[in-house]
Design a protein around this motif. Structure first.
Motif, PDB file in Angstrom:
ATOM      1  N   LEU A 251      14.375  44.408 -19.584  1.00 53.77           N
ATOM      2  CA  LEU A 251      15.810  44.646 -19.413  1.00 53.77           C
ATOM      3  C   LEU A 251      16.585  43.809 -20.415  1.00 53.77           C
ATOM      4  O   LEU A 251      16.167  42.689 -20.769  1.00 53.77           O
ATOM      5  CB  LEU A 251      16.259  44.297 -17.987  1.00 53.77           C
ATOM      6  N   GLN A 252      17.733  44.330 -20.849  1.00 55.51           N
ATOM      7  CA  GLN A 252      18.648  43.595 -21.717  1.00 55.51           C
ATOM      8  C   GLN A 252      19.845  43.135 -20.885  1.00 55.51           C
ATOM      9  O   GLN A 252      20.615  43.941 -20.392  1.00 55.51           O
ATOM     10  CB  GLN A 252      19.113  44.465 -22.886  1.00 55.51           C
ATOM     11  N   VAL A 253      19.986  41.823 -20.705  1.00 55.97           N
ATOM     12  CA  VAL A 253      21.019  41.244 -19.844  1.00 55.97           C
ATOM     13  C   VAL A 253      22.225  40.875 -20.692  1.00 55.97           C
ATOM     14  O   VAL A 253      22.111  40.135 -21.680  1.00 55.97           O
ATOM     15  CB  VAL A 253      20.474  40.007 -19.100  1.00 55.97           C
ATOM     16  N   GLN A 254      23.401  41.383 -20.302  1.00 53.78           N
ATOM     17  CA  GLN A 254      24.642  41.097 -21.024  1.00 53.78           C
ATOM     18  C   GLN A 254      25.268  39.791 -20.519  1.00 53.78           C
ATOM     19  O   GLN A 254      25.108  39.417 -19.352  1.00 53.78           O
ATOM     20  CB  GLN A 254      25.651  42.229 -20.822  1.00 53.78           C
ATOM     21  N   GLY A 255      25.997  39.127 -21.394  1.00 53.45           N
ATOM     22  CA  GLY A 255      26.700  37.907 -21.009  1.00 53.45           C
ATOM     23  C   GLY A 255      28.014  38.215 -20.320  1.00 53.45           C
ATOM     24  O   GLY A 255      28.430  39.375 -20.181  1.00 53.45           O
ATOM     25  N   GLN A 256      28.696  37.154 -19.866  1.00 48.06           N
ATOM     26  CA  GLN A 256      29.997  37.326 -19.219  1.00 48.06           C
ATOM     27  C   GLN A 256      31.010  37.864 -20.219  1.00 48.06           C
ATOM     28  O   GLN A 256      31.123  37.348 -21.338  1.00 48.06           O
ATOM     29  CB  GLN A 256      30.477  35.981 -18.672  1.00 48.06           C
ATOM     30  N   PRO A 257      31.772  38.914 -19.883  1.00 50.60           N
ATOM     31  CA  PRO A 257      32.758  39.473 -20.821  1.00 50.60           C
ATOM     32  C   PRO A 257      33.831  38.450 -21.189  1.00 50.60           C
ATOM     33  O   PRO A 257      34.257  37.641 -20.362  1.00 50.60           O
ATOM     34  CB  PRO A 257      33.348  40.659 -20.041  1.00 50.60           C
ATOM     35  N   ALA A 258      34.257  38.491 -22.438  1.00 55.03           N
ATOM     36  CA  ALA A 258      35.292  37.559 -22.905  1.00 55.03           C
ATOM     37  C   ALA A 258      36.633  37.822 -22.245  1.00 55.03           C
ATOM     38  O   ALA A 258      37.480  36.928 -22.166  1.00 55.03           O
ATOM     39  CB  ALA A 258      35.423  37.653 -24.431  1.00 55.03           C
ATOM     40  N   SER A 259      36.837  39.040 -21.741  1.00 61.68           N
ATOM     41  CA  SER A 259      38.131  39.383 -21.129  1.00 61.68           C
ATOM     42  C   SER A 259      38.265  38.861 -19.706  1.00 61.68           C
ATOM     43  O   SER A 259      39.352  38.929 -19.124  1.00 61.68           O
ATOM     44  CB  SER A 259      38.315  40.902 -21.131  1.00 61.68           C
ATOM     45  N   TYR A 260      37.192  38.323 -19.135  1.00 66.22           N
ATOM     46  CA  TYR A 260      37.258  37.859 -17.741  1.00 66.22           C
ATOM     47  C   TYR A 260      37.971  36.515 -17.690  1.00 66.22           C
ATOM     48  O   TYR A 260      37.630  35.581 -18.434  1.00 66.22           O
ATOM     49  CB  TYR A 260      35.849  37.735 -17.174  1.00 66.22           C
TER      50      TYR A 260
END
Length: 578
Positions: A251-260
């Motif tokens: 799986l490819q895990v995404q980081g926390q979005p910068a817009s949050y």
């Protein structure tokens, strides 16, 4: 004896004269990964030593080993044959070498074994295997700390024997926590025109960092019925032992979005806030504690990931909380985490108060957007007690101008202007302050002298009184103090209950000094609320009648929770940590 040894030596002489020839062979080649292969070594003659099979352990699991000997004599020539059989399970695919095996000074020849990833397809079944192990994930590209539902399925057509096992998936690369959801389910599935029996498990996987996360192969190890065997086997041990593997899952895990912009990263399917007042908020009584239950319910997050609820109680309201209750419930889309906090709220005086609302920012994984869950403020209406004292609304040091007109001013006498002028000429604020300081110092010294004299007289009187009392009456024991406290609570006598409580703190809990201030630091929230209600009655902050049942019940709960009537101060502090 010598004759017997000589005969034995002559009998074995032909065998020693023969050179041992060792042949190695496989029962099949190629073989599927997970299927066993039988490796047989045959020695014609007597070998010079015991075999060393340790070189095989690098590429194979050795699950079975046997040895047999046979003896024959033809035309006066005797021969002996020794056979070793090993049941091997390959550990990898491709061309796996079987190195020469040493039997003392003798050794076998080398072999090559072809290991395939899956067994070859059968023409009669259209190329569909009898047993399949697979792993799937939803979603495929999750965010960090987002819950992923992993589904493990084993599809089989061949009946399985009870002696079987299926390993759980484990994180092989990356960092994450995985736990099983619910129990194993059995169902059926039609695939490639074949009706499979399915064994299904579901897991909740929470990645702890962004990047690549890999679940390793899961392994099925069991015994299937052997169609070529006609023997009756009541224990199911004569079947064919097989092993099958699933493919690794990456799986490819995404980081926390910068817009949050939230304070805490909370990726979930949904988050709700709930509040419940034990008594309606507009019908509260002054001095009576009421329980407020707050709960966060998050679909797709564990309870341990949910934030603490910080409540800023309005001025004039006291609020206490205990340890939160955490619970993880299985849901249709994974774990539903619940964090529940119970608050004890006490309003000492009548009035209307604005209890603040709450809000939590979170990330909606379904829509890919930030959302906010809110809890509206609540209006508290408190009656049944006294109004807020004027001292509570007294002006602060920043408002001295309003107090100046209330100070009496000297009245000038028009008949004596010279005297008035002389008086004001002598008077100054420096002299006035100095005089007040001298008077305060004299009064303080006098009060201290009187206090120590009074204390010495009281000590002498108590000593004389104690010496004249019988031995059993000189000191109040814990049992008697507890009985007096119970009687005062039952008869709703606040002053008697206050005095008995101080006595019990001294002789029952051994608090030094026996003050309610010391006891408040160790009491739970419910007991704190009852003590506040008692003080409100004693010090005129509540005009309503006092009921001692609540205090007595809270004290009983406190006494039972300690496990004994006498508790040290350090032990009490550890029972109710902040």
């Amino acid at each position: 004896m010598v004759r017997l040894l000589l005969i034995a030596w002559l009998w074995l002489l032909p065998f020693g004269a023969q050179a041992a020839a060792i042949m190695a062979q496989l029962d099949r080649n190629p073989v599927a990964l997970g299927d066993p292969v039988v490796l047989t070594f045959t020695a014609d003659g007597i070998v010079s030593g015991e075999p060393d099979f340790s070189p095989l352990e690098q590429d194979f699991d050795i699950r079975g080993r046997s040895q047999s000997n046979s003896f024959s004599m033809v035309n006066g020539v005797s021969s002996i044959t020794t056979t070793w059989e090993l049941r091997l399970y390959p550990r990898r695919t491709g061309t796996v070498p079987i190195p020469p095996i040493a039997f003392g000074a003798d050794q076998s020849q080398a072999l090559d074994l072809q290991v395939m990833d899956q067994p070859p397809p059968q023409v009669s079944t259209g190329g569909a295997p009898d047993i399949l192990i697979e792993l799937t994930a939803e979603p495929q590209q999750p965010y960090v700390q987002q819950q992923i539902v992993i589904t493990q399925r084993m599809l089989h057509i061949t009946p399985l024997q009870p002696q079987a096992s299926l390993s759980h998936p484990e994180v092989e690369a990356g960092k994450g926590n995985i736990q099983q959801l619910g129990k194993t389910r059995n169902t059926t599935l039609m695939r490639n025109g074949r009706n499979y029996q399915v064994i299904e498990r579901r897991y909740a996987l929470t990645p702890q960092q962004s990047g690549t996360l890999t679940l390793g192969r899961t392994t099925f190890d069991g015994i299937v019925a052997d169609k070529n065997s006609n023997e009756f086997d009541p224990f199911g041990l004569n079947g064919k032992r097989i092993r099958r593997f699933s493919e690794p899952l990456t799986l490819q895990v995404q980081g926390q979005p910068a817009s949050y912009t939230g304070k805490q990263w909370l990726p979930a399917n949904s988050i709700t806030l709930n509040a419940h007042w034990q008594t309606p908020a507009d019908k509260l009584k002054a001095g009576e504690p009421v329980t407020l239950t707050l709960a966060i319910v998050a679909d797709g997050l564990a309870a341990e990931q949910l934030p603490k609820l910080d409540i800023q109680a309005p001025a004039g309201i006291k609020a206490y909380t205990d340890q939160p209750e955490l619970r993880n419930d299985p849901g249709s889309n994974g774990i539903v985490g619940v964090r529940q906090e119970k608050w004890v709220v006490v309003a000492p005086y009548n009035g209307e108060y604005e209890f603040p609302g709450l809000s939590i920012d979170w990330w909606n994984t379904a829509t890919g957007k930030q959302e906010t869950t809110t809890l509206d403020p609540v209006k508290l209406v408190v009656t049944g007690g006294q109004a807020t004292p004027a001292a509570a609304n007294a002006p602060t040091a920043a408002e001295p101008a309003q107090a100046a007109p209330q100070t009496p001013q000297p009245v000038k006498n028009p008949d004596t202007p010279a005297a008035s002028a002389g008086w004001f000429a002598w008077f100054s604020w420096d002299w006035y302050a100095t005089a007040l300081l001298i008077i305060w110092g004299v009064l303080s010294v006098g009060w201290l002298l009187w206090y120590f004299w009074k204390k010495s007289q009281t000590t002498l009187n108590k000593s004389a009184k104690t010496a004249s009392m019988p031995p059993k009456v000189r000191k109040l024991d814990a049992k008697t103090a507890w009985q007096r406290l119970e009687q005062a609570c039952q008869q709703n006598q606040p002053q008697a209950a206050h005095d008995a409580l101080l006595q019990w703190l001294e002789v029952g809990l051994h608090l030094r000094p026996a003050l309610l201030a010391n006891f408040r630091e160790q009491a739970p929230p419910v007991l704190l609320a009852e003590i506040d209600a008692l003080n409100a009655v004693l010090y005129g902050r509540s005009s309503g009648g006092w009921r001692g049942a609540g205090l007595w019940q809270a004290l009983q709960g406190f006494k039972l929770s300690t496990g004994q009537a006498t508790v040290k101060t350090s032990e009490l502090a550890s029972l109710y940590p902040d």
